[in-house]
Design an enzyme around this catalytic site. Structure first.
Site, mmCIF file in Angstrom:
data_model
loop_
_atom_site.group_PDB
_atom_site.id
_atom_site.type_symbol
_atom_site.label_atom_id
_atom_site.label_comp_id
_atom_site.label_asym_id
_atom_site.label_seq_id
_atom_site.Cartn_x
_atom_site.Cartn_y
_atom_site.Cartn_z
ATOM 1 N N GLU A 1 65.883 35.381 70.201
ATOM 2 C CA GLU A 1 64.758 36.649 70.235
ATOM 3 C C GLU A 1 63.640 35.904 70.827
ATOM 4 O OE1 GLU A 1 64.490 39.129 67.001
ATOM 5 O OE2 GLU A 1 66.705 39.445 66.658
ATOM 6 N N HIS B 1 60.645 33.825 67.076
ATOM 7 C CA HIS B 1 59.188 34.684 67.517
ATOM 8 C C HIS B 1 58.242 33.858 67.352
ATOM 9 C CE1 HIS B 1 61.362 38.267 68.606
ATOM 10 N NE2 HIS B 1 61.856 38.338 67.246
ATOM 11 N N GLU C 1 68.272 38.754 59.047
ATOM 12 C CA GLU C 1 66.823 38.596 58.263
ATOM 13 C C GLU C 1 67.089 38.851 56.470
ATOM 14 O OE1 GLU C 1 64.231 41.440 60.256
ATOM 15 O OE2 GLU C 1 64.408 40.260 61.865
ATOM 16 N N ASN D 1 71.566 35.606 61.292
ATOM 17 C CA ASN D 1 70.222 35.482 62.258
ATOM 18 C C ASN D 1 69.010 35.652 61.552
ATOM 19 O OD1 ASN D 1 69.114 35.702 65.165
ATOM 20 N ND2 ASN D 1 68.891 37.937 64.769
ATOM 21 N N ASP E 1 60.510 34.728 72.040
ATOM 22 C CA ASP E 1 59.128 34.927 72.687
ATOM 23 C C ASP E 1 58.036 34.059 72.022
ATOM 24 O OD1 ASP E 1 58.545 36.432 70.357
ATOM 25 O OD2 ASP E 1 59.083 38.294 70.933
HETATM 26 O O1 G3I Z 1 62.387 55.435 70.715
HETATM 27 C C1 G3I Z 1 61.262 55.907 69.913
HETATM 28 C C2 G3I Z 1 60.310 56.890 70.479
HETATM 29 O O2 G3I Z 1 60.993 58.075 70.806
HETATM 30 C C3 G3I Z 1 59.336 57.331 69.755
HETATM 31 O O3 G3I Z 1 58.297 58.109 70.285
HETATM 32 C C4 G3I Z 1 58.413 56.128 69.414
HETATM 33 C C5 G3I Z 1 57.261 56.482 68.534
HETATM 34 O O4 G3I Z 1 56.741 55.379 67.838
HETATM 35 O O5 G3I Z 1 59.325 55.236 68.754
HETATM 36 C C6 G3I Z 1 60.493 54.746 69.570
HETATM 37 O O6 G3I Z 1 61.163 53.998 68.752
HETATM 38 C C7 G3I Z 1 60.593 52.513 68.449
HETATM 39 C C8 G3I Z 1 61.721 51.540 69.216
HETATM 40 O O7 G3I Z 1 61.221 50.178 68.754
HETATM 41 C C9 G3I Z 1 61.872 51.631 70.616
HETATM 42 O O8 G3I Z 1 60.953 51.258 71.245
HETATM 43 C C10 G3I Z 1 60.420 52.250 67.092
HETATM 44 O O9 G3I Z 1 59.282 53.346 66.765
HETATM 45 C C11 G3I Z 1 59.998 51.017 66.987
HETATM 46 O O10 G3I Z 1 60.018 50.799 65.440
HETATM 47 C C12 G3I Z 1 61.192 49.956 67.336
HETATM 48 O O11 G3I Z 1 60.647 48.969 67.215
HETATM 49 C C13 G3I Z 1 61.852 47.763 67.312
HETATM 50 C C14 G3I Z 1 61.659 46.736 66.030
HETATM 51 O O12 G3I Z 1 62.616 45.933 66.083
HETATM 52 C C15 G3I Z 1 62.021 47.721 64.759
HETATM 53 O O13 G3I Z 1 61.979 46.872 63.560
HETATM 54 C C16 G3I Z 1 61.275 46.782 68.360
HETATM 55 O O14 G3I Z 1 61.505 47.562 69.660
HETATM 56 C C17 G3I Z 1 62.483 45.749 68.530
HETATM 57 O O15 G3I Z 1 61.989 44.892 69.557
HETATM 58 C C18 G3I Z 1 62.576 44.947 67.162
HETATM 59 O O16 G3I Z 1 63.283 44.205 67.143
HETATM 60 C C19 G3I Z 1 63.360 42.981 66.023
HETATM 61 C C20 G3I Z 1 64.907 42.560 65.901
HETATM 62 O O17 G3I Z 1 65.811 43.732 65.937
HETATM 63 C C21 G3I Z 1 64.834 41.775 64.701
HETATM 64 N N1 G3I Z 1 64.195 40.878 64.781
HETATM 65 C C22 G3I Z 1 62.616 41.101 65.056
HETATM 66 C C23 G3I Z 1 62.796 41.709 66.303
HETATM 67 C C24 G3I Z 1 61.120 42.144 66.392
HETATM 68 O O18 G3I Z 1 60.486 42.942 65.424
#
Ligand code: G3I
Length: 508
Positions: free
Chosen positions: A288, A257, A157, A217, A290
């Site tokens: 990625e 996405h 990104e 990516n 969806d």
């Molecule tokens: O694990 C913690 C948990 O302990 C806590 O209670 C909770 C509270 O908010 O957060 C949890 O962590 C979250 C994590 O996902 C796991 O679920 C984070 O807050 C959250 O920010 C994180 O989001 C991820 C996101 O990237 C962050 O930017 C998404 O799962 C993940 O699917 C997403 O993936 C990105 C790719 O890396 C790059 N391209 C876009 C894609 C979608 O945003």
């Protein structure tokens, strides 16, 4: 964050990377000379047969049996990001989640995509780090898993939102310097975190003799255009990066996405964009995927399924598109659960297949083919002569005629071409379909006369001479041979108006 020809199997396979070939060899029962193959019943088997991987983003707490059953590639959704594993000096910490995922992938014959090394987001302790520290992290992360990682997202990104075509103005891109002020970071005197990170990653891969491939990516880079036919400047910027740094970059990830954002829709030129990157010699992956369920104002079912079909087909039609990864298993466990963008409903290991799943499986089972399956040939209606044939009287003194051996006129190498246009104010993308006549052809050329004021700016899948007026296009090395009745496509983009194009096709 915004966030044909049945392409004959041997052709597709020669273009495949070692990683995919190994995977096919290990995970799939290769067909022998058995009669018509039955359709595969899992995404991974159908994909492997077509010569690509079909993967999923995963987390250690969601390694249910479906992961290894349906998918043959795994991307850690969060467990390999710098905020999980990097120390402030570029060392490694907390790698147990990532280790679990890599081990699980290995024991299920799945490829792994490392995600990700250099990213403005989820940088954790690396936030604000120097290039030297980033380089340290790059070396440590690549070396920890070595060739067990088939693909690494080295830079993620790097380009900003809203289709500006510019680099982000956040760290780490704030380290960039445009020394000669010419508006890019490609010159030898410039500083570019993308280039420097890839150079480091390349050194590490070479020093370790690793088979790992190095990828860039991004999202909203999927089509040549965005909504309304505006050129996709973000995709163009990514293209320029890959072209300039081709010696360091092996693969390009289109995150895909897809949603209602005008820059995130599925456009008809997705395949042409995949092809233009492939023409640079890199592998292309949908990394990625969806698809927002109401992308076509269709809340459930067919709309989404058809959209999945389009994306899978676009990848299948380009031999160098070697993998598709969906960003999670089920809607409820997705980062965008409200958009219901994935292939399964349910959760916690109990999943139900959606219409989108069946569409993807069906499309994969068709293989790398861009023409519809053969239909029953049309029956020729009997010809009723309007005048009854007359038999001339026979002169007994005349020797019987010798019947010349029947000759079948040699089929002539011919072709025809059609143009479809996607136009917007001030620009257009043309897709030209070249169809061989009854005989196979080994090369072709297409001549087009553009209206005054129209200029070609970019071409893919063809060589070109000229940019305006009468422009000549000819095949490139891999698409000159077209079997009788089959087709191939090339495209070009231009500025101005390009209505009323009449292509003239010549073949040999
Ligand atoms: O694990 C913690 C948990 O302990 C806590 O209670 C909770 C509270 O908010 O957060 C949890 O962590 C979250 C994590 O996902 C796991 O679920 C984070 O807050 C959250 O920010 C994180 O989001 C991820 C996101 O990237 C962050 O930017 C998404 O799962 C993940 O699917 C997403 O993936 C990105 C790719 O890396 C790059 N391209 C876009 C894609 C979608 O945003």
């Amino acid at each position: 964050m915004n966030s044909g020809l049945r392409r004959r199997k041997n052709i597709a396979r020669t273009a495949l990377p070692t990683a995919v070939l190994l995977l096919i060899g290990s995970a799939v029962t290769v067909q022998s000379s058995a009669p018509a193959a039955a359709a595969e019943t899992t995404l991974r088997a159908a994909a492997a047969k077509a010569g690509l991987f079909f993967g999923v983003a995963a987390s250690p707490n969601r390694l249910y049996p479906i992961v290894g059953q349906e998918f043959n590639q795994l991307t850690p959704e969060n467990d390999m990001k710098p905020d999980r594993i990097a120390t402030s000096s570029g060392g490694l910490q907390n790698t147990s989640g990532a280790d679990t995922l890599v081990n699980h992938a290995q024991s299920n014959n799945m490829l792994v995509r490392g995600h990700t090394l250099v990213w403005h987001s989820q940088a954790g302790a690396l936030q604000g780090a120097s290039q030297a520290t980033l380089n340290n992290f790059i070396g440590n992360a690549i070396n920890r898993w070595g060739s067990r990682i088939a693909y690494w997202d080295v830079v993620n990104e790097a380009l900003e939102d809203n289709n500006t075509g510019r680099r982000r103005n956040q760290w780490p891109h704030t380290m960039n310097r445009d020394a000669n002020g010419d508006g890019d970071f490609f010159d030898s005197g410039d500083t570019d975190v993308i280039r420097d990170s890839f150079i480091r990653a390349r050194q590490v891969v070479q020093a370790g003799g690793l088979t790992t491939k190095l990828c860039i990516n991004d999202y909203d880079v999927d089509g040549l255009t965005v909504q309304g036919g505006t050129p996709n400047r973000k995709a163009d910027a990514l293209y320029d990066i890959v072209r300039n740094y081709r010696q360091y970059i092996d693969c390009v990830g289109f995150q895909a996405h897809f949603n209602d954002n005008p820059n995130s829709i599925i456009t008809n030129d997705l395949q042409a964009n995949i092809q233009r990157f492939a023409d640079l010699g890199v592998e292309v992956h949908i990394t990625e995927l969806d698809i927002d369920d109401d992308l076509s104002n269709n809340d459930i079912g067919t709309g989404q399924a058809e959209n999945y079909r389009k994306v899978v087909r676009a990848c299948l039609n380009v031999a160098q598109c070697t993998g598709i990864t969906v960003w999670g298993i089920s809607d409820s466990e997705s980062w965008r659960s409200s958009e219901r963008g994935l292939l399964f409903t349910g959760g916690n290991g109990s999943y139900q297949k959606k219409a989108a799943y069946h569409a993807v499986l069906d499309e994969l089972n068709k293989g790398r083919s861009s023409t519809p399956p053969p239909t029953t040939p049309p029956t020729t209606p009997p010809v009723t002569p309007s005048v009854p044939p007359t038999t001339p009287p026979v002169d007994p003194t005349t020797p019987p005629p010798t019947t010349p051996p029947p000759t079948t006129p040699p089929p002539t190498a011919g072709c025809s071409a059609t143009v479809s246009l996607d136009s917007w104010t001030g620009g257009f993308v043309a897709t030209v379909r070249v169809t061989a006549g009854t005989a196979s052809i080994s090369r072709w050329s297409v001549q087009l006369t553009l209206p005054s004021g129209a200029t070609v700016t970019n071409t893919w899948n063809a060589n070109r001479s000229g940019t305006s007026g009468t422009v000549q296009f000819s095949n490139v090395s891999y698409n000159g041979s077209v079997n009788g009745g089959q087709s191939t496509e090339f495209g070009f983009q231009g500025v101005g108006t390009a209505t009323g194009l009449t292509p003239v096709c010549t073949a040999a």
